[in-house]
Design a protein around this motif. Structure first.
Motif, PDB file in Angstrom:
ATOM      1  N   GLY A  87      53.557 -15.819   9.022  1.00 33.53           N
ATOM      2  CA  GLY A  87      53.096 -15.238   7.767  1.00 33.53           C
ATOM      3  C   GLY A  87      53.282 -16.213   6.617  1.00 33.53           C
ATOM      4  O   GLY A  87      52.420 -16.361   5.752  1.00 33.53           O
ATOM      5  N   ALA A  88      54.404 -16.916   6.627  1.00 30.11           N
ATOM      6  CA  ALA A  88      54.690 -17.884   5.567  1.00 30.11           C
ATOM      7  C   ALA A  88      53.738 -19.076   5.647  1.00 30.11           C
ATOM      8  O   ALA A  88      53.243 -19.566   4.643  1.00 30.11           O
ATOM      9  CB  ALA A  88      56.138 -18.348   5.667  1.00 30.11           C
ATOM     10  N   GLU A  89      53.460 -19.524   6.883  1.00 31.08           N
ATOM     11  CA  GLU A  89      52.578 -20.687   7.059  1.00 31.08           C
ATOM     12  C   GLU A  89      51.157 -20.393   6.581  1.00 31.08           C
ATOM     13  O   GLU A  89      50.506 -21.247   5.998  1.00 31.08           O
ATOM     14  CB  GLU A  89      52.532 -21.096   8.531  1.00 31.08           C
ATOM     15  CG  GLU A  89      53.541 -22.184   8.854  1.00 31.08           C
ATOM     16  CD  GLU A  89      53.858 -22.224  10.336  1.00 31.08           C
ATOM     17  OE1 GLU A  89      52.919 -22.064  11.141  1.00 31.08           O
ATOM     18  OE2 GLU A  89      55.034 -22.406  10.676  1.00 31.08           O
ATOM     19  N   ASP A  90      50.699 -19.189   6.871  1.00 31.87           N
ATOM     20  CA  ASP A  90      49.318 -18.844   6.527  1.00 31.87           C
ATOM     21  C   ASP A  90      49.128 -18.525   5.046  1.00 31.87           C
ATOM     22  O   ASP A  90      48.003 -18.443   4.579  1.00 31.87           O
ATOM     23  CB  ASP A  90      48.867 -17.602   7.330  1.00 31.87           C
ATOM     24  CG  ASP A  90      48.876 -17.869   8.822  1.00 31.87           C
ATOM     25  OD1 ASP A  90      48.881 -19.059   9.203  1.00 31.87           O
ATOM     26  OD2 ASP A  90      48.867 -16.896   9.605  1.00 31.87           O
ATOM     27  N   ALA A  91      50.234 -18.340   4.343  1.00 30.16           N
ATOM     28  CA  ALA A  91      50.119 -17.852   2.962  1.00 30.16           C
ATOM     29  C   ALA A  91      49.902 -18.985   1.953  1.00 30.16           C
ATOM     30  O   ALA A  91      50.218 -20.136   2.223  1.00 30.16           O
ATOM     31  CB  ALA A  91      51.377 -17.081   2.593  1.00 30.16           C
ATOM     32  N   ASP A  92      49.356 -18.633   0.801  1.00 31.05           N
ATOM     33  CA  ASP A  92      49.191 -19.597  -0.287  1.00 31.05           C
ATOM     34  C   ASP A  92      50.508 -19.774  -1.041  1.00 31.05           C
ATOM     35  O   ASP A  92      50.828 -20.855  -1.491  1.00 31.05           O
ATOM     36  CB  ASP A  92      48.108 -19.098  -1.252  1.00 31.05           C
ATOM     37  CG  ASP A  92      46.777 -18.905  -0.549  1.00 31.05           C
ATOM     38  OD1 ASP A  92      46.309 -19.878   0.072  1.00 31.05           O
ATOM     39  OD2 ASP A  92      46.224 -17.797  -0.579  1.00 31.05           O
ATOM     40  N   LEU A  93      51.238 -18.685  -1.184  1.00 21.94           N
ATOM     41  CA  LEU A  93      52.521 -18.725  -1.878  1.00 21.94           C
ATOM     42  C   LEU A  93      53.562 -17.987  -1.041  1.00 21.94           C
ATOM     43  O   LEU A  93      53.239 -17.026  -0.346  1.00 21.94           O
ATOM     44  CB  LEU A  93      52.418 -18.052  -3.255  1.00 21.94           C
ATOM     45  CG  LEU A  93      51.438 -18.659  -4.276  1.00 21.94           C
ATOM     46  CD1 LEU A  93      51.234 -17.701  -5.447  1.00 21.94           C
ATOM     47  CD2 LEU A  93      51.941 -20.013  -4.775  1.00 21.94           C
ATOM     48  N   VAL A  94      54.796 -18.445  -1.135  1.00 22.05           N
ATOM     49  CA  VAL A  94      55.871 -17.799  -0.376  1.00 22.05           C
ATOM     50  C   VAL A  94      56.938 -17.307  -1.341  1.00 22.05           C
ATOM     51  O   VAL A  94      57.423 -18.063  -2.181  1.00 22.05           O
ATOM     52  CB  VAL A  94      56.504 -18.793   0.629  1.00 22.05           C
ATOM     53  CG1 VAL A  94      57.715 -18.176   1.314  1.00 22.05           C
ATOM     54  CG2 VAL A  94      55.479 -19.240   1.660  1.00 22.05           C
ATOM     55  N   THR A 130      56.727  -9.254   6.067  1.00 25.92           N
ATOM     56  CA  THR A 130      57.027  -9.844   7.380  1.00 25.92           C
ATOM     57  C   THR A 130      58.299  -9.226   7.936  1.00 25.92           C
ATOM     58  O   THR A 130      59.118  -8.697   7.193  1.00 25.92           O
ATOM     59  CB  THR A 130      57.247 -11.366   7.250  1.00 25.92           C
ATOM     60  OG1 THR A 130      58.389 -11.597   6.414  1.00 25.92           O
ATOM     61  CG2 THR A 130      56.038 -12.060   6.652  1.00 25.92           C
ATOM     62  N   PRO A 131      58.469  -9.316   9.257  1.00 22.77           N
ATOM     63  CA  PRO A 131      59.758  -8.895   9.817  1.00 22.77           C
ATOM     64  C   PRO A 131      60.831  -9.832   9.258  1.00 22.77           C
ATOM     65  O   PRO A 131      60.515 -10.936   8.837  1.00 22.77           O
ATOM     66  CB  PRO A 131      59.589  -9.127  11.316  1.00 22.77           C
ATOM     67  CG  PRO A 131      58.123  -9.283  11.551  1.00 22.77           C
ATOM     68  CD  PRO A 131      57.562  -9.845  10.285  1.00 22.77           C
ATOM     69  N   GLY A 132      62.047  -9.438   9.234  1.00 23.07           N
ATOM     70  CA  GLY A 132      63.113 -10.304   8.743  1.00 23.07           C
ATOM     71  C   GLY A 132      63.262 -11.541   9.613  1.00 23.07           C
ATOM     72  O   GLY A 132      62.867 -11.559  10.766  1.00 23.07           O
ATOM     73  N   THR A 135      63.290  -3.018  10.751  1.00 22.09           N
ATOM     74  CA  THR A 135      62.352  -1.901  10.781  1.00 22.09           C
ATOM     75  C   THR A 135      60.918  -2.415  10.898  1.00 22.09           C
ATOM     76  O   THR A 135      60.128  -1.903  11.683  1.00 22.09           O
ATOM     77  CB  THR A 135      62.471  -1.069   9.487  1.00 22.09           C
ATOM     78  OG1 THR A 135      63.850  -0.877   9.213  1.00 22.09           O
ATOM     79  CG2 THR A 135      61.799   0.264   9.638  1.00 22.09           C
ATOM     80  N   THR A 136      60.611  -3.423  10.083  1.00 20.19           N
ATOM     81  CA  THR A 136      59.253  -3.970  10.096  1.00 20.19           C
ATOM     82  C   THR A 136      59.115  -4.882  11.308  1.00 20.19           C
ATOM     83  O   THR A 136      59.891  -5.809  11.474  1.00 20.19           O
ATOM     84  CB  THR A 136      59.007  -4.783   8.799  1.00 20.19           C
ATOM     85  OG1 THR A 136      59.363  -3.977   7.685  1.00 20.19           O
ATOM     86  CG2 THR A 136      57.550  -5.208   8.696  1.00 20.19           C
ATOM     87  N   ARG A 137      58.118  -4.591  12.160  1.00 19.22           N
ATOM     88  CA  ARG A 137      57.988  -5.398  13.371  1.00 19.22           C
ATOM     89  C   ARG A 137      56.869  -6.410  13.307  1.00 19.22           C
ATOM     90  O   ARG A 137      56.876  -7.409  14.004  1.00 19.22           O
ATOM     91  CB  ARG A 137      57.789  -4.487  14.578  1.00 19.22           C
ATOM     92  CG  ARG A 137      59.098  -3.839  15.011  1.00 19.22           C
ATOM     93  CD  ARG A 137      58.924  -3.003  16.242  1.00 19.22           C
ATOM     94  NE  ARG A 137      60.188  -2.420  16.651  1.00 19.22           N
ATOM     95  CZ  ARG A 137      60.287  -1.376  17.452  1.00 19.22           C
ATOM     96  NH1 ARG A 137      59.185  -0.810  17.921  1.00 19.22           N
ATOM     97  NH2 ARG A 137      61.467  -0.899  17.773  1.00 19.22           N
ATOM     98  N   SER A 138      55.850  -6.117  12.524  1.00 20.00           N
ATOM     99  CA  SER A 138      54.746  -7.076  12.479  1.00 20.00           C
ATOM    100  C   SER A 138      54.368  -7.363  11.043  1.00 20.00           C
ATOM    101  O   SER A 138      55.044  -6.942  10.118  1.00 20.00           O
ATOM    102  CB  SER A 138      53.549  -6.532  13.250  1.00 20.00           C
ATOM    103  OG  SER A 138      53.236  -5.243  12.787  1.00 20.00           O
TER     104      SER A 138
END
Ligand code: GDP
Ligand code: MG
Length: 315
Positions: free
Chosen positions: A91-98, A70-72, A49-52
């Motif tokens: 999204g994971a790369e840019d984040a401080d925590l995953v 994030t999209p799956g 459902t989530t695309r971006s």
């Protein structure tokens, strides 16, 4: 808006980006909404459902947490899939925590298995959140946590129900304590950086997912073309629902326009609630055969256009 957070001295503030990743349908968008306390990301029983990338902003005392839905992550079959999966890892790369979400009911399925492997290879540390604990027995949960602890080193493991909110507070507090000291990125009363236009498109897309079946939701995209503030405080919104094929248009329209009417009504009511004012919503259905391969549509969705389509089946 002045809230108690305004009195947090600059030097005590913390802020960080937290990416929510996981296989499709594990509850990432539900968790984002639960964290923020408002619906900023659409949710559906259907996958993908989530695309971006959608952000949701939560304030926890002196900390501002910017959640990135994030999209799956799954094995891409179409060009759109490739773009969605790239956005998720980005999204994971840019984040401080995953935070890696796992569906307690489904356990470690093929998609989750791949994600665990990729994470271990990348050496990235992640926080595990086992979701949907409301739907499984204690023993199932115990077995799953054992299996997971064999799959890598995790900073922390949480058991949550994004639906009921069970355990979500603990996860939120932990994240607030682990984002780094620094200024807030957004005003403290802001809930998301998604534009009202994109949110309006997303809400209509959710109503399509609720009502249409099989391939159709995946074959549609919604764009908000007009957004006009009226002198009486209401807003006039025109949107186009794009379908891929001629045969799909009558299905979206429904008999005598009934289907698109229902979609429009549900979307309008939700948009009015979100905006707190009257909305005049106009929906149009158009055919755009190549939209799934059109770079412009990807830009509209906030995705990068992948230069090559995956080798699998084409959508
Ligand atoms: P996403 O694809 O990871 O963003 O997943 P969604 O947030 O769209 O949720 C997928 C489905 O799982 C929806 O039908 C949700 O209502 C459901 N769901 C999400 N969290 C929970 C939970 O904690 N418990 C239960 N029972 N269902 C949940
Ligand atoms: Mg989602």
């Amino acid at each position: 808006m002045m809230t108690e957070n305004s009195f947090v001295p600059e030097q005590d503030r913390r802020c960080g980006f937290v990416a929510l990743i996981g296989a499709p349908n594990v509850g990432k968008s539900t968790l984002l909404n639960q964290m923020v306390g408002a619906k900023v990301s659409i949710v559906s029983r259907k996958v993908q459902t989530t695309r971006s990338r959608i952000t949701g902003i939560a304030m926890v005392g002196p900390a501002q947490i910017i959640f990135v839905d994030t999209p799956g992550i799954f094995v891409p079959q179409r060009r759109l899939d490739t773009a969605m999966v790239a956005a998720a890892w980005g999204g994971a790369e840019d984040a401080d925590l995953v935070v890696l979400l796992i569906d307690a009911e489904r356990g470690i399925d093929a998609n989750t298995d791949k994600i665990l492997t990729s994470l271990a290879e990348s050496g990235r540390s992640a926080i595990l959140a086992i979701n949907k604990i409301d739907a499984v027995k204690k023993e199932t949960l115990l077995r799953l946590t054992q299996k997971l602890s064999e799959r890598g080193e995790f900073a922390e493991m949480f058991m949550i129900s994004a639906l009921t909110g069970d355990g979500v507070g603990d996860l939120k507090s932990w994240l607030a304590a682990h984002v780094l000291p620094g200024p807030w990125h957004y005003p403290e009363d802001q809930l998301s950086d998604i534009s009202e236009r994109l949110l309006a498109s997303e809400i209509t897309r959710e109503k399509i997912y609720d009502r249409l079946h099989q391939e159709l939701p995946y074959a549609t995209t919604v764009e908000t073309e007009e957004w006009k503030e009226k002198p009486d405080g209401s807003v006039r919104v025109s949107q186009v629902i794009y379908v891929q094929r001629k045969s799909q248009k009558p299905i979206v329209l429904g008999k005598g326009g009934r289907m698109v009417g229902e979609i429009g009504k549900a979307s309008r009511l939700e948009l009015e609630e979100f905006l707190g004012r009257r909305v005049h919503l106009f929906l149009f259905v158009k055919i755009r055969e190549g939209w799934i391969d059109d770079p412009e549509r990807y830009r509209e969705m906030g995705l990068d256009f992948p230069t090559s389509a995956p080798s699998g089946k084409k959508g």
